[in-house]
Design a protein around this motif. Sequence first.
Motif, PDB file in Angstrom:
ATOM      1  N   TYR A  41       3.874   8.918   0.124  1.00 32.45           N
ATOM      2  CA  TYR A  41       2.617   8.673  -0.597  1.00 32.45           C
ATOM      3  C   TYR A  41       1.597   9.770  -0.298  1.00 32.45           C
ATOM      4  O   TYR A  41       0.907  10.262  -1.195  1.00 32.45           O
ATOM      5  CB  TYR A  41       2.046   7.308  -0.210  1.00 32.45           C
ATOM      6  CG  TYR A  41       0.857   6.898  -1.048  1.00 32.45           C
ATOM      7  CD1 TYR A  41       1.024   6.292  -2.281  1.00 32.45           C
ATOM      8  CD2 TYR A  41      -0.447   7.128  -0.594  1.00 32.45           C
ATOM      9  CE1 TYR A  41      -0.065   5.919  -3.062  1.00 32.45           C
ATOM     10  CE2 TYR A  41      -1.538   6.767  -1.371  1.00 32.45           C
ATOM     11  CZ  TYR A  41      -1.342   6.161  -2.597  1.00 32.45           C
ATOM     12  OH  TYR A  41      -2.431   5.802  -3.368  1.00 32.45           O
ATOM     13  N   LEU A 213       5.553   1.803  -1.589  1.00 34.51           N
ATOM     14  CA  LEU A 213       4.896   2.742  -2.491  1.00 34.51           C
ATOM     15  C   LEU A 213       4.268   2.024  -3.676  1.00 34.51           C
ATOM     16  O   LEU A 213       3.143   2.343  -4.087  1.00 34.51           O
ATOM     17  CB  LEU A 213       5.896   3.793  -2.980  1.00 34.51           C
ATOM     18  CG  LEU A 213       6.301   4.853  -1.954  1.00 34.51           C
ATOM     19  CD1 LEU A 213       7.490   5.656  -2.462  1.00 34.51           C
ATOM     20  CD2 LEU A 213       5.120   5.777  -1.658  1.00 34.51           C
ATOM     21  N   THR A 217       0.192   1.894  -4.564  1.00 33.60           N
ATOM     22  CA  THR A 217      -0.334   2.239  -5.880  1.00 33.60           C
ATOM     23  C   THR A 217      -1.172   1.087  -6.455  1.00 33.60           C
ATOM     24  O   THR A 217      -2.256   1.300  -7.002  1.00 33.60           O
ATOM     25  CB  THR A 217       0.817   2.579  -6.829  1.00 33.60           C
ATOM     26  OG1 THR A 217       1.562   3.682  -6.309  1.00 33.60           O
ATOM     27  CG2 THR A 217       0.288   2.945  -8.215  1.00 33.60           C
TER      28      THR A 217
END
Length: 221
Positions: A41, A213, A217
């Motif tokens: 990330y 991940l 987000t």
Amino acid sequence: MSKAVTSIKNMTKITIDIVSDTICPWCFVGKRRLESAIEEYKSLNPEASFEVKWHPYYLDPTSKIQVKMDRYVQKFGQERMEKMLPYMKNVAKQEGINMEYNGPIGPTQLSHRLINYAGSKSPELQDRVVERLFKEYFEINGNIFEIDPLLKISNELGLDEKEVKSALEGEEGSREVDREVHKNQQRGITGVPFFTINNRLHLSGAQEPSEFLRAFTRITK
């Protein structure tokens, strides 16, 4: 507005609270997968920063110090254990963990007291202590259940021996861990690892990096 001020304002900070036990193999695997996700990330979002904090849980609150394999046979049975351990070793190996099942097992309160002490100094130091305890228990087959071996680990990490000894022997340290374990149980946590991201999003179990991940987000949109 200066570029420096703009940069600070636009930084993305993600906090991750992890409920874990120091004898939980999936917690070690989950730590590795989380680290992989954080690294990926940050490669895509260089402005992002992470703060990871560890919180205690007792997988086996009635545990006594004994031979690890003996305890597993008692708990899972010989047949189930013979299937479970090779599978666990293979999963761990994929995350760079050389998991072993020799050495002792025991109550984890003292190791959590050491983790809490480190957390009172900084999240970074706490994470180093967690990593060292996982390695000691799962890869070196060491003892993380008594004061003397924990002091040895602390010395290796450069911690203040007098302060650590006080944290491991004092009654307040014991009460603090027990209170936090009880609080996590009251939250409905029945298994670990359990991840809370930015105090809003929850993930249970050793999720794949892709799941972390997706969570990062979602939480930063």
